[in-house]
Motif scaffolding. Structure first.
Motif, PDB file in Angstrom:
ATOM      1  N   TYR A  60       0.694   1.135  -8.285  1.00 45.73           N
ATOM      2  CA  TYR A  60      -0.325   0.641  -7.365  1.00 45.73           C
ATOM      3  C   TYR A  60      -1.682   0.544  -8.049  1.00 45.73           C
ATOM      4  O   TYR A  60      -2.388  -0.473  -7.935  1.00 45.73           O
ATOM      5  CB  TYR A  60      -0.420   1.563  -6.152  1.00 45.73           C
TER       6      TYR A  60
ATOM      7  N   ASN B 209       0.812  -7.255  -5.582  1.00 42.16           N
ATOM      8  CA  ASN B 209      -0.602  -6.881  -5.670  1.00 42.16           C
ATOM      9  C   ASN B 209      -1.338  -7.556  -6.812  1.00 42.16           C
ATOM     10  O   ASN B 209      -2.551  -7.766  -6.725  1.00 42.16           O
ATOM     11  CB  ASN B 209      -0.730  -5.371  -5.803  1.00 42.16           C
TER      12      ASN B 209
ATOM     13  N   VAL C 215       0.873  -1.183   0.000  1.00 46.22           N
ATOM     14  CA  VAL C 215       0.000   0.000   0.000  1.00 46.22           C
ATOM     15  C   VAL C 215       0.903   1.225   0.000  1.00 46.22           C
ATOM     16  O   VAL C 215       1.406   1.652   1.043  1.00 46.22           O
ATOM     17  CB  VAL C 215      -0.936   0.002   1.225  1.00 46.22           C
TER      18      VAL C 215
ATOM     19  N   SER D 267      -9.418  -1.209  -3.917  1.00 44.77           N
ATOM     20  CA  SER D 267      -9.269   0.216  -3.637  1.00 44.77           C
ATOM     21  C   SER D 267     -10.080   1.016  -4.650  1.00 44.77           C
ATOM     22  O   SER D 267     -10.182   0.620  -5.821  1.00 44.77           O
ATOM     23  CB  SER D 267      -7.794   0.626  -3.731  1.00 44.77           C
TER      24      SER D 267
END
Length: 325
Positions: free
Chosen positions: A137, A89, A76, A112
């Protein structure tokens, strides 16, 4: 007795989830790396299984025999070493998908709202398209979701996705501890006056949403997770300074000038081969400069879930923890 596996159990969201599950009487197995701090998990009575999301065999061993898998594990951050977002991820999520299928377990995947690509338009719901931005990300989280939903459609995986926005609360290493440190060092500025909404959700409210989705949602469903209120970053940081005693932010960057700075800093960091994040990234810029007030109407209607903690109440709880930490 229900057996649940929590990946990323030693992390912020995962640790709070483990505490809530064990309080409910669930037998919890936490997948953690050997170097992880596990005092919270030990106090909660969770079983610890050492492994790594990038290691499919260790993930499969941890998940074997589970009824439910809560996949909270992830890097994260707005910056990581080259390739690591994909390794952890994206590929890590595919390993969890395969393990859940082999075990016949239900999967709750914590994603997310970043997968929307920061469209800068408030109130958008779960039908908003996922948008890659070329940021590690964001793009890896999209790949993780694609793996989950493809397995639902093509392989019969029983899985649900929850997309939180900005999660804060006691033990939060980024929006609480990290930001307080930056404020004290004079290294955090508002962008555009701090007028953008943050999509803030107090961690206990998110944990309730995660458990409600795992308990009641149909396979393939996706739910946003925010506090349901259009609170701004200025409100958040002013409150954080008040409850932690951190130095209030006194500088402000123009929105477009800040984006140009982020591009410049990233180019320089890449040229130097830096592993540490530059002073400002485009991802961090988007987080602080664009509207993240996403709709949670679906979670209310389908799950009967309601975010009950206002930003002011949540920050007071952060302050109480900060004083005792």
């Amino acid at each position: 007795m229900t057996t649940a596996v929590v990946t990323g159990g030693s992390g912020f969201i995962g640790g709070h989830l483990v505490e809530a599950l064990t309080a409910r009487g669930v037998q919890v197995r936490a997948l953690v790396r050997p170097t992880s701090r596990t005092d919270v998990l030990a106090a909660a009575g969770a079983e610890l299984v050492h492994g790594d999301l990038a290691d499919a065999a260790s993930v499969a061993a941890a998940v074997a025999g589970a009824d439910v898998v809560y996949h909270c594990g992830a890097i994260v951050s707005d910056w990581a070493a080259p390739g690591m977002f994909d390794v952890v991820n994206a590929s890590g999520t595919r390993n969890v998908v395969d393990a859940a299928l082999a075990a016949g377990a239900r999967l709750l995947h914590v994603s997310s709202t970043d997968v929307y690509g920061f469209p800068d338009e408030g109130g958008l719901d779960e039908t908003t398209p996922r948008t890659r931005r070329g940021w590690g990300y964001v793009d890896a989280k999209i790949s993780g979701e694609e793996a989950v939903l493809a397995a639902v459609a093509e392989r019969g995986l029983d899985a649900v996705i929850v997309r939180p926005a900005s999660v804060y609360g006691p033990r939060c290493p980024y929006f609480v501890e990290g930001c307080a440190e930056l404020m004290n060092a004079g290294q955090l500025s508002y962008i555009g006056g701090g007028a953008a909404t943050g999509g803030f959700i107090y961690v206990a409210d998110l944990v309730r949403l995660i458990m409600a989705a795992a308990d009641r949602a149909k396979a393939g469903e996706v739910f946003n997770g925010t506090g349901g209120r259009p609170e701004t970053w200025r409100e958040y940081f002013e409150g954080l300074a008040r409850v932690t005693g951190a130095t209030p932010i006194s500088t402000d960057l123009d929105k477009q000038e800040a984006f140009a700075l982020a591009e410049k800093y990233e180019e320089e960091a890449l040229a130097r081969g830096d592993v540490d994040a530059p002073e400002l990234t485009r991802h961090a810029w988007a987080m602080y400069a664009t509207d993240q007030h996403f709709s949670v109407a679906k979670a209310r209607e389908v799950l009967g879930w309601e975010p009950t903690t206002t930003l002011g109440e949540g920050l007071e709880k952060v302050g109480a923890w900060w004083a005792d930490r």
